[in-house]
Design an enzyme around this catalytic site. Sequence first.
Site, short mmCIF file in Angstrom:
data_model
loop_
_atom_site.label_atom_id
_atom_site.label_comp_id
_atom_site.label_asym_id
_atom_site.label_seq_id
_atom_site.Cartn_x
_atom_site.Cartn_y
_atom_site.Cartn_z
N ASP A 180 6.42 -6.19 -23.50
CA ASP A 180 6.94 -7.44 -22.97
C ASP A 180 8.46 -7.57 -23.12
OD1 ASP A 180 7.15 -10.00 -25.43
OD2 ASP A 180 7.00 -7.87 -25.81
N ASP A 200 -5.40 -4.86 13.92
CA ASP A 200 -6.63 -4.89 13.14
C ASP A 200 -7.08 -3.51 12.65
OD1 ASP A 200 -7.39 -3.84 15.55
OD2 ASP A 200 -8.41 -5.66 16.22
N CYS A 201 -6.16 -2.54 12.63
CA CYS A 201 -6.51 -1.24 12.06
C CYS A 201 -5.23 -0.55 11.60
CB CYS A 201 -7.25 -0.36 13.07
SG CYS A 201 -6.22 0.18 14.45
N CYS A 254 -10.41 5.94 13.15
CA CYS A 254 -10.31 4.58 12.60
C CYS A 254 -10.93 4.47 11.21
CB CYS A 254 -10.96 3.58 13.55
SG CYS A 254 -10.58 1.88 13.14
N ASP A 298 2.72 -2.56 -27.44
CA ASP A 298 3.79 -3.13 -28.26
C ASP A 298 3.18 -4.23 -29.13
OD1 ASP A 298 6.47 -3.84 -29.10
OD2 ASP A 298 6.23 -5.59 -27.80
#
Length: 684
Positions: free
Chosen positions: A581, A15-16, A347, A389
């Site tokens: 693209d 959790d950290c 932390c 483009d």
Amino acid sequence: MEAPRVRVFRVEGMDCADCARKVEGTLRSVPGVARAEVSFQSGKAYLHLEVPGAEREAERALASLGYRLRPAGEEARGLPGPWPWALLTGGLLLLAFLASFLLPTWAGWGYALAALVGVYPLARRAAAGFRQNPFSMQALVTAATLGALAIGAQAEAAVVVFLFLVGEVLEAYAVAQARRGLRVLGELLPRRAYRLGDGGVEEVPLEALRAGDRVRVPPGERVPADGVVLEGEALVEEAAFTGEPLPGTRGMGDRVYGGSLVAEGSLVLRVERPPKEGFLAEMERLAEEALLRKSRAERVMDAFSRRYTPAVLALAAFVALALPLFRGDFLEHLYKALALLLIACPCALVVSVPAAIAAGVARGARAGVLFKGGAALERLAGVRHLALDKTGTLTLGRPRLARVMPWRVGGGEALALAKAVAQGSAHPLARALREAEGPGGLEAEGHRSEPGLGSFARVAGEEVGLVRPEAVALPEPLRTQARALEEEGMTLTLLVRSGEPLALFAFQDAPRPEAREALAALRALGLKPLLLTGDRTGAALPLAQALGLSQEEVRAGLSPLDKLQLVEALAQRGGVAMVGDGANDAPALARATVGLAVAEGTGVALRAADVGLLSLAALPRALRLSRLALAAVRWNIALAVGLKGLFLLTTLLGLSGLWAAVLADNGALVLVTLNSLRLLWARV
């Protein structure tokens, strides 16, 4: 030698960001693990396994540290964080507080018991990971708590442990919410599908669908898998993962994404990809992989925190051991040193940046923006130029027949002949002819193509072709018409029969409906747009005018190398975002400060780009989100460093103690986490 297998696991108890570093270091030392990458933000570990069964050894290694390795598909159960220990410690702390009024002589023992119970899980994790990181947060809090008990500050020791555990619970909950933001896309898929078979419609679980299956999607239901519409027409809403607020019409031949909602009408689809391998799954995977790539700010804060903690520890040792030699009062200086130990916990520092980046990536995935890394999210906020483009980016990339200019035959006969020849060609103009309204139905045979010239077939015994107009000597009136159409930005093809011109067909690639609005939004954000195209100036200017671009903002007749050189120049003048693209855009996309590719484009462009866009309308959202995320990062760093610096000073001056130190650490942690979570619901 067989290549290492890559397996994805979920790490419970992580959790950290400091935990993630510890887990990653442990996994890399496991025999049979060639490589390990751990993402604190997604809570997952990516293991490259050389030896079968190495994952079991990895599970045992993490179990000794207090973490659990689970297959990625398994859902976590229960509440996150050390909430049982926080609840127990809080209860004992409350009883001790009540005892201070009713049984004062027992209150000290009650506080001591609460402190020892609360520090137990922290001490266990600190001991398990001591060799990996002797300066872990758990080790520092454990040392501060035991030291406070040793000097008789039982109440403060209990409060320190309780507040730290509450902070860990809040942090774990916030992290779980951010991780859920990454998984929310996969939750859009329905649990069942209506598959069409020989016996009619049958309701089947989603896992039963295979590529090629036909499914019916009634109104109000979500599409179960990526597919192509075979029958029907419907309004389809894709807001959950493209950010587009209004539904769009989908009909025969259109592609729809799994997870989109059929608002009105119904559709029959042919499944293209199984649900778990579809577009949503790919978006989720890209978002998670992005979190493995650290931004520049993350790397800076990691390096700072690794130097910050030993520096403050050295200061604490000086206050506890050296100052009493000159100023006396050993216990007072030891108390200050214990407070400095808590301030040394890194932390809030190490969480400040990755928490904001994770929330930004997760929010982007729900807004039609796929960031491939924290660095892309960070860099995009600073660009000042925008190169776009033309074909397929600002336009739909699907030419439509605009005009028929017959010469020696009627318009209907010319179109029928052209459609017959087009049946044997995959060229975009041939497809536009096949889709055009008008007469058809003529039989053709012997289809062939000649590169650089056109397509041919035999119709009614004569050779008919669709060729480039410049390949044939045109009569003057027809040549004049061709020049006029080209000046309007049209693309032309000539219908010939036995070498004689019969008609001119003019095609136009329509601008994307959202393009003008997107460009206006980008101007409002302070960006300077520039249209880049390989087409002639005559073909580019009409489109530019329709989109609100001036002639000075158009660069026409560019080769891929020209585009690359222009993007390089813009990158030196404040940074440039390149949007494309096609495969010819790949070099410029790779060289730009940030490359963005429209998801409908080629795979080459998507691989070269730093960011994927589900539509052009997502481009302004990407810019706004990157700026919001960068602002959140700056606030987080200011909060984490500022609060710790403030309490470092007040502790040295004797104005604050242990409880204030733990509030500085956990308070900063909660603030930066909540500030980061704002991005999950930000309006972009």
